[in-house]
Write a protein that holds these residues in place. Structure first.
Motif, PDB file in Angstrom:
ATOM      1  N   TYR A 152     -11.972  -5.890  -3.243  1.00 35.81           N
ATOM      2  CA  TYR A 152     -12.286  -4.468  -3.134  1.00 35.81           C
ATOM      3  C   TYR A 152     -11.530  -3.835  -1.965  1.00 35.81           C
ATOM      4  O   TYR A 152     -11.130  -2.668  -2.034  1.00 35.81           O
ATOM      5  CB  TYR A 152     -13.789  -4.265  -2.944  1.00 35.81           C
ATOM      6  CG  TYR A 152     -14.615  -4.531  -4.185  1.00 35.81           C
ATOM      7  CD1 TYR A 152     -14.294  -3.931  -5.406  1.00 35.81           C
ATOM      8  CD2 TYR A 152     -15.729  -5.370  -4.133  1.00 35.81           C
ATOM      9  CE1 TYR A 152     -15.054  -4.171  -6.545  1.00 35.81           C
ATOM     10  CE2 TYR A 152     -16.491  -5.620  -5.275  1.00 35.81           C
ATOM     11  CZ  TYR A 152     -16.154  -5.021  -6.469  1.00 35.81           C
ATOM     12  OH  TYR A 152     -16.900  -5.260  -7.599  1.00 35.81           O
ATOM     13  N   ILE A 153     -11.344  -4.583  -0.892  1.00 36.49           N
ATOM     14  CA  ILE A 153     -10.580  -4.070   0.242  1.00 36.49           C
ATOM     15  C   ILE A 153      -9.130  -3.858  -0.165  1.00 36.49           C
ATOM     16  O   ILE A 153      -8.514  -2.836   0.166  1.00 36.49           O
ATOM     17  CB  ILE A 153     -10.663  -5.039   1.434  1.00 36.49           C
ATOM     18  CG1 ILE A 153     -12.120  -5.273   1.841  1.00 36.49           C
ATOM     19  CG2 ILE A 153      -9.874  -4.503   2.627  1.00 36.49           C
ATOM     20  CD1 ILE A 153     -12.297  -6.358   2.888  1.00 36.49           C
ATOM     21  N   VAL A 154      -8.581  -4.822  -0.892  1.00 38.43           N
ATOM     22  CA  VAL A 154      -7.213  -4.684  -1.393  1.00 38.43           C
ATOM     23  C   VAL A 154      -7.109  -3.447  -2.284  1.00 38.43           C
ATOM     24  O   VAL A 154      -6.183  -2.632  -2.138  1.00 38.43           O
ATOM     25  CB  VAL A 154      -6.780  -5.945  -2.167  1.00 38.43           C
ATOM     26  CG1 VAL A 154      -5.402  -5.744  -2.792  1.00 38.43           C
ATOM     27  CG2 VAL A 154      -6.764  -7.162  -1.242  1.00 38.43           C
ATOM     28  N   HIS A 174      -1.824  -2.889   8.351  1.00 39.62           N
ATOM     29  CA  HIS A 174      -0.699  -3.788   8.145  1.00 39.62           C
ATOM     30  C   HIS A 174      -1.172  -5.121   7.580  1.00 39.62           C
ATOM     31  O   HIS A 174      -0.584  -5.655   6.644  1.00 39.62           O
ATOM     32  CB  HIS A 174       0.051  -4.022   9.470  1.00 39.62           C
ATOM     33  CG  HIS A 174       0.804  -2.821   9.937  1.00 39.62           C
ATOM     34  ND1 HIS A 174       0.248  -1.901  10.800  1.00 39.62           N
ATOM     35  CD2 HIS A 174       2.049  -2.372   9.642  1.00 39.62           C
ATOM     36  CE1 HIS A 174       1.127  -0.940  11.030  1.00 39.62           C
ATOM     37  NE2 HIS A 174       2.228  -1.204  10.343  1.00 39.62           N
ATOM     38  N   PHE A 175      -2.285  -5.627   8.151  1.00 41.63           N
ATOM     39  CA  PHE A 175      -2.761  -6.958   7.762  1.00 41.63           C
ATOM     40  C   PHE A 175      -4.272  -6.954   7.538  1.00 41.63           C
ATOM     41  O   PHE A 175      -5.014  -6.188   8.154  1.00 41.63           O
ATOM     42  CB  PHE A 175      -2.430  -7.986   8.853  1.00 41.63           C
ATOM     43  CG  PHE A 175      -0.960  -8.135   9.134  1.00 41.63           C
ATOM     44  CD1 PHE A 175      -0.155  -8.916   8.319  1.00 41.63           C
ATOM     45  CD2 PHE A 175      -0.376  -7.487  10.212  1.00 41.63           C
ATOM     46  CE1 PHE A 175       1.199  -9.052   8.568  1.00 41.63           C
ATOM     47  CE2 PHE A 175       0.984  -7.617  10.479  1.00 41.63           C
ATOM     48  CZ  PHE A 175       1.773  -8.394   9.652  1.00 41.63           C
ATOM     49  N   LEU A 176      -4.692  -7.865   6.667  1.00 41.49           N
ATOM     50  CA  LEU A 176      -6.111  -8.174   6.458  1.00 41.49           C
ATOM     51  C   LEU A 176      -6.280  -9.680   6.522  1.00 41.49           C
ATOM     52  O   LEU A 176      -5.500 -10.415   5.904  1.00 41.49           O
ATOM     53  CB  LEU A 176      -6.586  -7.659   5.096  1.00 41.49           C
ATOM     54  CG  LEU A 176      -7.956  -8.175   4.612  1.00 41.49           C
ATOM     55  CD1 LEU A 176      -9.077  -7.613   5.483  1.00 41.49           C
ATOM     56  CD2 LEU A 176      -8.185  -7.827   3.131  1.00 41.49           C
ATOM     57  N   ILE A 177      -7.284 -10.132   7.263  1.00 44.78           N
ATOM     58  CA  ILE A 177      -7.627 -11.556   7.300  1.00 44.78           C
ATOM     59  C   ILE A 177      -9.004 -11.703   6.657  1.00 44.78           C
ATOM     60  O   ILE A 177     -10.003 -11.197   7.177  1.00 44.78           O
ATOM     61  CB  ILE A 177      -7.636 -12.103   8.738  1.00 44.78           C
ATOM     62  CG1 ILE A 177      -6.245 -11.932   9.372  1.00 44.78           C
ATOM     63  CG2 ILE A 177      -8.053 -13.573   8.752  1.00 44.78           C
ATOM     64  CD1 ILE A 177      -6.185 -12.332  10.834  1.00 44.78           C
ATOM     65  N   SER A 222       0.841  -1.199   0.000  1.00 40.17           N
ATOM     66  CA  SER A 222       0.000   0.000   0.000  1.00 40.17           C
ATOM     67  C   SER A 222       0.876   1.248   0.000  1.00 40.17           C
ATOM     68  O   SER A 222       1.871   1.310   0.721  1.00 40.17           O
ATOM     69  CB  SER A 222      -0.902   0.022   1.236  1.00 40.17           C
ATOM     70  OG  SER A 222      -1.578   1.268   1.331  1.00 40.17           O
ATOM     71  N   PRO A 223       0.493   2.261  -0.792  1.00 39.17           N
ATOM     72  CA  PRO A 223       1.236   3.523  -0.755  1.00 39.17           C
ATOM     73  C   PRO A 223       0.910   4.359   0.479  1.00 39.17           C
ATOM     74  O   PRO A 223       1.605   5.347   0.761  1.00 39.17           O
ATOM     75  CB  PRO A 223       0.782   4.228  -2.043  1.00 39.17           C
ATOM     76  CG  PRO A 223      -0.598   3.706  -2.269  1.00 39.17           C
ATOM     77  CD  PRO A 223      -0.581   2.277  -1.802  1.00 39.17           C
ATOM     78  N   ASN A 224      -0.121   3.953   1.206  1.00 46.04           N
ATOM     79  CA  ASN A 224      -0.584   4.741   2.352  1.00 46.04           C
ATOM     80  C   ASN A 224       0.161   4.320   3.610  1.00 46.04           C
ATOM     81  O   ASN A 224      -0.339   3.551   4.437  1.00 46.04           O
ATOM     82  CB  ASN A 224      -2.091   4.567   2.529  1.00 46.04           C
ATOM     83  CG  ASN A 224      -2.849   4.916   1.263  1.00 46.04           C
ATOM     84  OD1 ASN A 224      -2.455   5.823   0.530  1.00 46.04           O
ATOM     85  ND2 ASN A 224      -3.926   4.201   0.983  1.00 46.04           N
ATOM     86  N   GLN A 225       1.364   4.843   3.761  1.00 46.94           N
ATOM     87  CA  GLN A 225       2.216   4.498   4.885  1.00 46.94           C
ATOM     88  C   GLN A 225       3.316   5.538   5.005  1.00 46.94           C
ATOM     89  O   GLN A 225       3.590   6.285   4.083  1.00 46.94           O
ATOM     90  CB  GLN A 225       2.841   3.118   4.694  1.00 46.94           C
ATOM     91  CG  GLN A 225       3.684   2.989   3.428  1.00 46.94           C
ATOM     92  CD  GLN A 225       4.407   1.656   3.345  1.00 46.94           C
ATOM     93  OE1 GLN A 225       5.315   1.376   4.135  1.00 46.94           O
ATOM     94  NE2 GLN A 225       3.995   0.832   2.384  1.00 46.94           N
ATOM     95  N   GLN A 253      -0.786  -8.883   3.638  1.00 48.05           N
ATOM     96  CA  GLN A 253      -0.010  -7.825   4.283  1.00 48.05           C
ATOM     97  C   GLN A 253       0.183  -6.667   3.316  1.00 48.05           C
ATOM     98  O   GLN A 253       0.555  -6.859   2.154  1.00 48.05           O
ATOM     99  CB  GLN A 253       1.343  -8.340   4.759  1.00 48.05           C
ATOM    100  CG  GLN A 253       2.140  -7.293   5.541  1.00 48.05           C
ATOM    101  CD  GLN A 253       3.372  -7.849   6.233  1.00 48.05           C
ATOM    102  OE1 GLN A 253       3.691  -9.030   6.102  1.00 48.05           O
ATOM    103  NE2 GLN A 253       4.069  -7.005   6.986  1.00 48.05           N
ATOM    104  N   PHE A 254      -0.053  -5.443   3.820  1.00 47.74           N
ATOM    105  CA  PHE A 254       0.031  -4.237   3.002  1.00 47.74           C
ATOM    106  C   PHE A 254       1.212  -3.342   3.369  1.00 47.74           C
ATOM    107  O   PHE A 254       1.704  -2.597   2.533  1.00 47.74           O
ATOM    108  CB  PHE A 254      -1.258  -3.413   3.149  1.00 47.74           C
ATOM    109  CG  PHE A 254      -2.504  -4.122   2.691  1.00 47.74           C
ATOM    110  CD1 PHE A 254      -2.911  -4.067   1.371  1.00 47.74           C
ATOM    111  CD2 PHE A 254      -3.261  -4.858   3.588  1.00 47.74           C
ATOM    112  CE1 PHE A 254      -4.053  -4.727   0.948  1.00 47.74           C
ATOM    113  CE2 PHE A 254      -4.406  -5.521   3.178  1.00 47.74           C
ATOM    114  CZ  PHE A 254      -4.808  -5.460   1.854  1.00 47.74           C
ATOM    115  N   VAL A 255       1.615  -3.388   4.631  1.00 52.74           N
ATOM    116  CA  VAL A 255       2.658  -2.485   5.128  1.00 52.74           C
ATOM    117  C   VAL A 255       3.586  -3.279   6.029  1.00 52.74           C
ATOM    118  O   VAL A 255       3.133  -4.117   6.831  1.00 52.74           O
ATOM    119  CB  VAL A 255       2.032  -1.298   5.905  1.00 52.74           C
ATOM    120  CG1 VAL A 255       3.126  -0.379   6.470  1.00 52.74           C
ATOM    121  CG2 VAL A 255       1.083  -0.506   5.016  1.00 52.74           C
TER     122      VAL A 255
END
Length: 272
Positions: A129-131, A157-160, A94-97, A168-170
């Protein structure tokens, strides 16, 4: 008559000598000029690849491959590496960090819930869509609700997911934008010192058993690097704004499966 016999014998011997000379020449030429049709066997060296966790190089055929990354063992695949990434998670950057403040290590894990579109997590396509949302790629035309949130810059940081997949995004070394205006036991700006964990859900229905299993496994991995982690819901640190993870998140079940001490749950383990 005898002369003719000697002549025939001499001719025969001369013929044999000539034939023998031709055979010797042919053999010599064959030895000097290898058979071009005979395939030459060459042994190519096997490619070596580095373990993403420990950087040890090993033959590619012996490595464990996950999402085009290589690991030397299942232990390293399932661990949090020194750069803050879990090998067995799906990585969707994710760029949002941004960077955490100097000398700050996470000591709080914040549990959230999210569903896009709202309450439609049962559909196969809902998770992506969340991703897309966390990567700023959400299509505003895909659903009326998306037009309201498409400009927001958020991440976790994480999505389950409902199926138990871990995304994991960050990196845990960096700050994800998940908590917003928040306060934990008098400490403001929770993003600075927390790890955000999203569970796919809507707060109006129970979470899946497999989600608790993935959550427990994730917390175990995080605990190795961050042994003093405390746990709270988004509603605990932003009570005027948020209600997640909601009354259907079973805190007691979560504690039982992780064996985390009561002192690491400053808001208790009752549903809220």
């Amino acid at each position: 008559m005898f002369k003719w016999l000697l002549l025939l014998v001499g001719a025969y011997l001369f013929y044999r000598w000539i034939k023998g000379q031709k055979q010797v020449k042919s053999s010599t030429e064959s030895a000097e000029k290898p058979n071009q049709n005979k395939a030459r066997k060459t042994v190519e060296p096997e490619a070596m690849v580095p373990c993403r966790y420990c950087n040890v190089h090993l033959p590619k055929s012996e490595a464990i491959v996950f999402e085009q990354r290589f690991y030397c063992s299942k232990e390293h695949l399932n661990s949090l590496d020194e750069r803050g990434w879990i090998g067995s998670a799906k990585w969707c950057l994710s760029p949002n960090q941004d960077a955490r403040p100097s000398n700050i290590q996470p000591d709080l894990a914040v549990i959230h819930h999210i569903s896009l579109p709202p309450s439609q997590f049962s559909k196969e396509s809902a998770g992506h869509y969340i991703v897309d949302f966390f990567q700023n790629k959400l299509d505003a035309n895909a659903h009326p609700y998306f037009a309201e949130i498409v400009g927001q810059k958020v991440s976790s940081h994480f999505l389950i997911t409902r199926s138990g997949e871990l995304i994991q995004f960050v990196s845990t070394q960096n700050k994800a934008w998940h908590a917003g205006v928040s306060s934990f036991l008098g400490r403001e700006k929770c993003n600075d010192f927390s790890i955000g964990i999203e569970l796919e859900g809507d707060g109006e229905s129970a979470f899946e058993e497999v989600q608790y299993q993935t959550l427990a496994s994730l917390v175990q991995k995080l605990g190795i690097s961050f042994p003093n982690l405390q746990f709270a819901g988004h509603s605990d640190i932003a009570p005027d704004r948020k209600t997640d993870p909601g009354k259907f998140f079973d805190w007691q079940k979560f504690q039982k499966e992780t064996k985390i001490s009561d002192k690491n749950f400053p808001y208790g383990v009752s549903s809220r």
